[in-house]
Design an enzyme around this catalytic site. Sequence first.
Site, PDB file in Angstrom:
ATOM      1  N   TYR A 191       0.831  -1.201   0.000  1.00  0.00           N
ATOM      2  CA  TYR A 191       0.000   0.000   0.000  1.00  0.00           C
ATOM      3  C   TYR A 191       0.870   1.257   0.000  1.00  0.00           C
ATOM      4  O   TYR A 191       1.924   1.284   0.632  1.00  0.00           O
ATOM      5  CB  TYR A 191      -0.862   0.047   1.264  1.00  0.00           C
ATOM      6  N   TYR A 230      -0.920 -10.095   0.556  1.00  0.00           N
ATOM      7  CA  TYR A 230       0.170  -9.663   1.447  1.00  0.00           C
ATOM      8  C   TYR A 230      -0.054 -10.244   2.837  1.00  0.00           C
ATOM      9  O   TYR A 230      -1.180 -10.556   3.215  1.00  0.00           O
ATOM     10  CB  TYR A 230       0.264  -8.139   1.489  1.00  0.00           C
ATOM     11  N   ARG A 240      -3.555 -11.881   3.617  1.00  0.00           N
ATOM     12  CA  ARG A 240      -4.814 -11.408   3.055  1.00  0.00           C
ATOM     13  C   ARG A 240      -4.900 -11.834   1.593  1.00  0.00           C
ATOM     14  O   ARG A 240      -3.953 -11.634   0.835  1.00  0.00           O
ATOM     15  CB  ARG A 240      -4.893  -9.867   3.081  1.00  0.00           C
ATOM     16  N   HIS A 243      -7.612  -8.153  -2.538  1.00  0.00           N
ATOM     17  CA  HIS A 243      -8.916  -7.530  -2.256  1.00  0.00           C
ATOM     18  C   HIS A 243      -8.868  -6.048  -2.577  1.00  0.00           C
ATOM     19  O   HIS A 243      -7.800  -5.429  -2.606  1.00  0.00           O
ATOM     20  CB  HIS A 243      -9.322  -7.738  -0.798  1.00  0.00           C
ATOM     21  N   HIS A 245     -10.848  -2.500  -1.227  1.00  0.00           N
ATOM     22  CA  HIS A 245     -11.750  -1.917  -0.226  1.00  0.00           C
ATOM     23  C   HIS A 245     -12.758  -1.008  -0.923  1.00  0.00           C
ATOM     24  O   HIS A 245     -12.395  -0.240  -1.816  1.00  0.00           O
ATOM     25  CB  HIS A 245     -10.960  -1.083   0.776  1.00  0.00           C
TER      26      HIS A 245
END
Lengths: 325, 212
Positions: A191, A230, A240, A243, A245
């Site tokens: 991120y 990640y 995770r 995905h 959000h």
Amino acid sequence: MRKASAVKGSSFKGSQIGSSKVGPSKPVPSKARRAKANKASLSEAPGVKVAAPFSFRGAGSEWPQLDRDGQKGRMARRSGETGRSMPDAEFHQRDRGIHPPAHTPVYKTSVLRSPRIPLWSLQNSLSEVTGPTFSPDELGPLDNDLLRNYAHDGEPIGEQIIVHGYVLDGNGTPLAGTLVEVWQANAGGRYRHRNDTYIAPIDPNFGGCGRMITDERGYYFFRTVKPGAYPFRNYVNSWRPAHIHFSVFGTAFVQRLITQMYFEGDPLIPHDSIIATVPDKTAAERLIARLDLNAALPLECLAYRFDIVLRGSRQTLFENKLQGS
Amino acid sequence: MQRPPFGLAYLPETPSQTAGPYVHIGLIPKQAGFDIFENNFGGDIAGPDVPGERITIEGRIFDGAGHATRDVLVETWQANAAGRYNHPADSQRGTLDKSFRGWARTGTDFATGVYTIRTIKPGSVVGRKNRRRMAPHINFWLASRGINIGLATRMYFGDEEAANAEDPVLNIIEQAERRKTLVAPRSERGGNIVYTFDIHLQGERETVFFDA
């Protein structure tokens, strides 16, 4: 969006989805053209074939709602004295059984962040049935194009995809003009956030966020790269699944929803502690976007379909006039 | 996938998922540490021409260990100074000011855990079914890592004792002590009016959260 000068190539028009590469030789669009492109980008992407949204009016939505003692008439007269204050629409009680409860030990962080006293049930007043509204003018023309809205000297690395779908309420009514915001990791699972220290590199051409306003059919779409998986600190080896959000508003503050979209076929899904917080397996499956080959652009990119349903409401009838319809 | 317009064929709501630790990227990217959008939503929402008393709301959001969280998204929704919401469902007679949306978004600070909202004090809003006016209040919604589904609460104003005592929502809270968790004391600092609204997600002073 980023300053126009920072974005090489033409702005993202629906008709150009995946049809041309970002190239430094393309002219920077004028403000007017960008505005036009923005308008175009807010409607359906040509070439993206989509099924019609649900369009029926939900059961009960056309029936007058009487006061507890059936005193519609008196209520109407009384409201005439001070200005109508009964909400036009009261929202269906939230089905908490399909949502994760606050306290889910499988997701450790929830343990200390979960209220332990039951929520107080609150019948809808104006404070609940109203909520912020947003205008397309508030967004930039590249805001829904994650391939270009942070591009500096090239395209982001990764598999380019289209994500699209409808935002509907529980009655199947399309939610037009509602703000949809998305954020995600880059293709390597990193991120762009000062608190993310994962080893995967930052992609200089990828911001990882976008936003759009649904059209009159409740339709949204955006273009991005498929995010990477990640690890995170839950169990010793927790990962995770890929995905994205989503944050959605609807028309009322009680419809406010933040959720996550997963990708069909991801082998990490059955191992994920966050999806596991959803108690209802069929509900959890609705968080998995389906591969949508009909919306994929041949020789360009795949598409995933993700429909979002917010709480429905029932309408109220006042003084022989159906409100809010 | 058309459904017939009869029967009880409601669509179930999409399940909630935590906003995660990186909620800032999507919703308050400047706090995440980068600049991407031209127009950003924020926590300072009353322009110079908006009528009403200028106020600052600040506070911290504590977890069950008494630790001030540093990654929580805070959104607020409120009426204007005349008690009117900027929304088509509100047909009260108060003056609508279209320049005041009434919605703010911010996050608790990564270093201090303090969130700050600058707005105007709302007026009282007519209550459900005209029975009683609701005391001035601001609706709060919290989302973050560890919060599986957004938490809704209300902030009331400490200097509105009389109105608060009559408020139909505060009064449904059985334990009078717990009503205090929703009332923010007023103070003055450097000529600014400050309301301090700390929220406790859990623990002895757990804030009242609503299921509306």
